[in-house]
Design a protein around this motif. Structure first.
Motif, PDB file in Angstrom:
ATOM      1  N   ARG A   1       0.829  -1.209   0.000  1.00 54.87           N
ATOM      2  CA  ARG A   1       0.000   0.000   0.000  1.00 54.87           C
ATOM      3  C   ARG A   1       0.862   1.257   0.000  1.00 54.87           C
ATOM      4  O   ARG A   1       0.534   2.246  -0.645  1.00 54.87           O
ATOM      5  CB  ARG A   1      -0.938   0.026   1.218  1.00 54.87           C
ATOM      6  N   SER A   2       2.002   1.209   0.729  1.00 52.02           N
ATOM      7  CA  SER A   2       2.826   2.418   0.825  1.00 52.02           C
ATOM      8  C   SER A   2       3.485   2.749  -0.514  1.00 52.02           C
ATOM      9  O   SER A   2       3.867   3.895  -0.758  1.00 52.02           O
ATOM     10  CB  SER A   2       3.893   2.259   1.917  1.00 52.02           C
ATOM     11  N   LEU A   3       3.625   1.743  -1.387  1.00 55.97           N
ATOM     12  CA  LEU A   3       4.185   2.020  -2.714  1.00 55.97           C
ATOM     13  C   LEU A   3       3.141   2.647  -3.632  1.00 55.97           C
ATOM     14  O   LEU A   3       3.475   3.175  -4.689  1.00 55.97           O
ATOM     15  CB  LEU A   3       4.713   0.735  -3.343  1.00 55.97           C
ATOM     16  N   GLY A   4       1.870   2.565  -3.243  1.00 57.42           N
ATOM     17  CA  GLY A   4       0.814   3.146  -4.056  1.00 57.42           C
ATOM     18  C   GLY A   4      -0.137   2.135  -4.672  1.00 57.42           C
ATOM     19  O   GLY A   4      -1.052   2.511  -5.395  1.00 57.42           O
ATOM     20  N   PHE A   5       0.094   0.847  -4.394  1.00 57.04           N
ATOM     21  CA  PHE A   5      -0.847  -0.161  -4.892  1.00 57.04           C
ATOM     22  C   PHE A   5      -2.168  -0.032  -4.144  1.00 57.04           C
ATOM     23  O   PHE A   5      -2.172   0.221  -2.946  1.00 57.04           O
ATOM     24  CB  PHE A   5      -0.291  -1.577  -4.680  1.00 57.04           C
ATOM     25  N   ASN A   6      -3.276  -0.215  -4.868  1.00 58.00           N
ATOM     26  CA  ASN A   6      -4.546  -0.233  -4.158  1.00 58.00           C
ATOM     27  C   ASN A   6      -4.748  -1.620  -3.534  1.00 58.00           C
ATOM     28  O   ASN A   6      -3.904  -2.500  -3.671  1.00 58.00           O
ATOM     29  CB  ASN A   6      -5.707   0.165  -5.083  1.00 58.00           C
ATOM     30  N   TYR A   7      -5.869  -1.773  -2.853  1.00 57.03           N
ATOM     31  CA  TYR A   7      -6.083  -3.009  -2.096  1.00 57.03           C
ATOM     32  C   TYR A   7      -6.010  -4.246  -2.992  1.00 57.03           C
ATOM     33  O   TYR A   7      -5.316  -5.218  -2.683  1.00 57.03           O
ATOM     34  CB  TYR A   7      -7.447  -2.931  -1.387  1.00 57.03           C
ATOM     35  N   VAL A   8      -6.727  -4.190  -4.125  1.00 59.79           N
ATOM     36  CA  VAL A   8      -6.802  -5.362  -4.999  1.00 59.79           C
ATOM     37  C   VAL A   8      -5.432  -5.673  -5.607  1.00 59.79           C
ATOM     38  O   VAL A   8      -5.002  -6.826  -5.673  1.00 59.79           O
ATOM     39  CB  VAL A   8      -7.852  -5.140  -6.109  1.00 59.79           C
ATOM     40  N   GLN A   9      -4.718  -4.618  -6.057  1.00 61.72           N
ATOM     41  CA  GLN A   9      -3.379  -4.838  -6.635  1.00 61.72           C
ATOM     42  C   GLN A   9      -2.439  -5.457  -5.607  1.00 61.72           C
ATOM     43  O   GLN A   9      -1.650  -6.352  -5.929  1.00 61.72           O
ATOM     44  CB  GLN A   9      -2.791  -3.500  -7.111  1.00 61.72           C
ATOM     45  N   THR A  10      -2.507  -4.963  -4.357  1.00 64.72           N
ATOM     46  CA  THR A  10      -1.659  -5.524  -3.309  1.00 64.72           C
ATOM     47  C   THR A  10      -1.961  -7.007  -3.132  1.00 64.72           C
ATOM     48  O   THR A  10      -1.060  -7.838  -2.994  1.00 64.72           O
ATOM     49  CB  THR A  10      -1.892  -4.777  -1.983  1.00 64.72           C
ATOM     50  N   MET A  11      -3.254  -7.333  -3.153  1.00 67.23           N
ATOM     51  CA  MET A  11      -3.655  -8.740  -3.044  1.00 67.23           C
ATOM     52  C   MET A  11      -3.058  -9.559  -4.185  1.00 67.23           C
ATOM     53  O   MET A  11      -2.460 -10.609  -3.969  1.00 67.23           O
ATOM     54  CB  MET A  11      -5.186  -8.842  -3.103  1.00 67.23           C
TER      55      MET A  11
END
Lengths: 254, 252
Positions: A158-168
């Motif tokens: 998340r801190s890199l800027g990925f949203n929730y779904v992308q992080t998943m």
């Protein structure tokens, strides 16, 4: 030469051997009865394969809904998103409770005789019933995998800027999948064996095929043993395949 | 989209930030107001439980504050209309426990976000990553996995992974606290170099030497409040606050 060899053996052994041969011919060769098992094997594999796919699809979606709810809902602002998440979570919880709280045979029969009573497509009903059933177990396996990933991984994404779904997708699921691979493989082995109750809706899977032979020849030993042996071979082969995959995934980190 | 340039006086402007737990029983942040300007190195110190990590993690909304506002480049990031993901791309973060992605190689760790979020081509992203790896003297580890690195190496990678997004500010959450003592130096050296290059940094740390030497400003927090916000020399050489003196007596 052969006769001479046979003559040297004790009578009981020769009798046993002849009996076995007769049984084999009666159960498998005569009237091409082996075809019941072969065709049944095809049905068993087809149902298992598509049920596994359906189970994974349902399982991943349900697992993401459940873990998203558990992770995020306390931090969410009151609003439409939280409302939807709460509703979804309640629905999938109901699904998990019902599916895991009732026997798969009963679910299969309800699917065929109640829900899809107008359908003649037994294979499709079996795929749906087993897939929906498996999805509940896969969901809990994947959810435990997602929950086992350190929250720091999530925060880093998340801190890199990925949203929730992308992080998943990019960070959590690949790691979770690797952690739960043995449990998932076990679930698929269970599913393969569970499809043996397909006979309850008259679907001629491999078990039913063996049973049909038994009812024709009145001998249970050969057909049922053959069926058991084939299940065993598939399971052993699949287990090998999974442990090879596991080793390859582990190697990539060392 | 938030790409429109907005006029702003401070890079980060925090006003009356509060974070309460248990319906107000626990006040992790109890009215914090801080301004951070471009190029500044702000070091946040304080006893454990003083709210310094909560403060830092609020800056990119890893902690959602109960009330107050945080303007980043003139945009209030606590507003529900703001796309926080776009803003986080400009705020790099380095964690105490590194949080490298164990299933990816070092190079993949560094190129994942630039490729997926900035739309860089693989070659571009890798060139940028290799350039940064050279700066921290880890070019030869590009193909390694995080588990093959020492703690100090992991943290240097974590720093350059954040830098790959070309952020406007870097947030450090106790970057050396999980390291063996002999590895602290190599990480602090990288941070010093960054500071000298003009990178804006907010650093929560227990390394008082770093605060003195590299910090432009030192913020001392206690019980969720900013007790002192001054130059390093004012904070360390003549601390005119009782709580600060007690704290410094323990850590120095």
């Amino acid at each position: 030469m052969t006769l001479g060899f046979m003559a040297a053996l004790p009578d009981w052994l020769v009798n046993w051997w002849t009996d076995l041969k007769d049984q084999f011919i009666l159960n498998f060769i005569k009237d091409d009865r082996y075809r019941y098992i072969l065709k049944g094997l095809g049905v068993t594999l087809e149902v298992t394969f598509f049920a596994v796919l359906l189970g994974i699809a349902i399982g991943v979606i349900v697992a993401i809904i459940r873990s998203t709810h558990d992770k995020l809902v306390t931090d969410m602002r009151a609003g439409i998103a939280r409302f939807i998440l709460n509703i979804l979570n309640a629905l999938v919880k109901l699904y998990l409770t019902v599916i895991r709280g009732t026997p798969v045979v009963v679910q299969l029969m309800i699917a065929y005789f109640v829900i899809f009573s107008s359908s003649k497509n037994k294979i499709l009903v079996a795929i749906l019933a087993f897939g929906i059933n498996s999805g509940a177990y896969v969901a809990e396996i994947i959810r435990s995998g997602i929950m086992s990933i350190d929250n720091g991984q999530f925060e880093a994404g998340r801190s890199l800027g990925f949203n929730y779904v992308q992080t998943m997708i990019y960070i959590i699921i690949p790691q979770a999948f690797k952690n739960v691979l043995p449990a998932l493989a076990n679930e698929f082995i269970v599913l393969l064996k569970e499809t043996s109750v397909s006979g309850y809706i008259g679907l001629e899977d491999m078990t039913k095929g063996g049973d049909i032979i038994r009812s024709r020849t009145y001998s249970a030993f050969m057909p049922l043993l053959a069926v058991a042996l084939i299940y065993l071979v598939i399971v052993v082969f699949f287990s090998r395949l999974v442990s090879m995959l596991e080793r390859r995934l582990r190697n990539s980190e060392r | 989209m938030n790409d429109k340039p907005v006029n702003y006086s401070h890079l980060i402007q925090v006003t009356d930030l509060k974070k309460h737990y248990n319906g107000g029983d626990i006040k992790a942040l109890d009215g914090v107001s801080v301004n951070i300007d471009k190029g500044e190195v702000v070091v946040v110190i304080g006893p454990s439980g003083s709210g310094k990590s909560t403060f830092l993690r609020s800056l990119n909304l890893l902690e959602v504050p109960t009330s107050g506002s945080i303007l980043f480049e003139g945009v209030d990031i606590t507003s529900p209309d703001v796309n926080i993901n776009r803003l986080r791309m400009k705020m790099g973060m380095v964690f105490q426990h590194f949080n490298l992605f164990p299933h990816l190689t070092i190079l993949q760790n560094m190129t994942l976000a630039p490729r997926k979020l900035l739309g860089l081509k693989k070659e571009e992203a890798e060139a940028r990553a290799m350039d940064l790896l050279g700066k921290v003297a880890l070019s030869d580890r590009a193909g390694a996995y995080p588990s093959q690195l020492s703690g100090g190496q992991k943290q240097r990678i974590a720093i350059v992974r954040a830098l790959c997004m070309s952020p406007d500010v870097l947030l450090f959450d106790e970057p050396t606290s999980a390291l063996d003592p002999e590895m602290v130096g190599e990480v602090l050296d990288v941070m010093k170099t960054l500071a000298n290059e003009g990178m804006t940094m907010v650093v929560v740390t227990h390394e008082m030497g770093f605060a003195k030497e590299v910090g432009n400003r030192v913020i001392f927090m206690d019980q969720g409040r900013v007790v002192m916000d001054n130059t390093p020399s004012a904070v360390f050489d003549n601390p005119d606050n009782e709580r600060l003196r007690t704290f410094l007596a323990k850590v120095l």
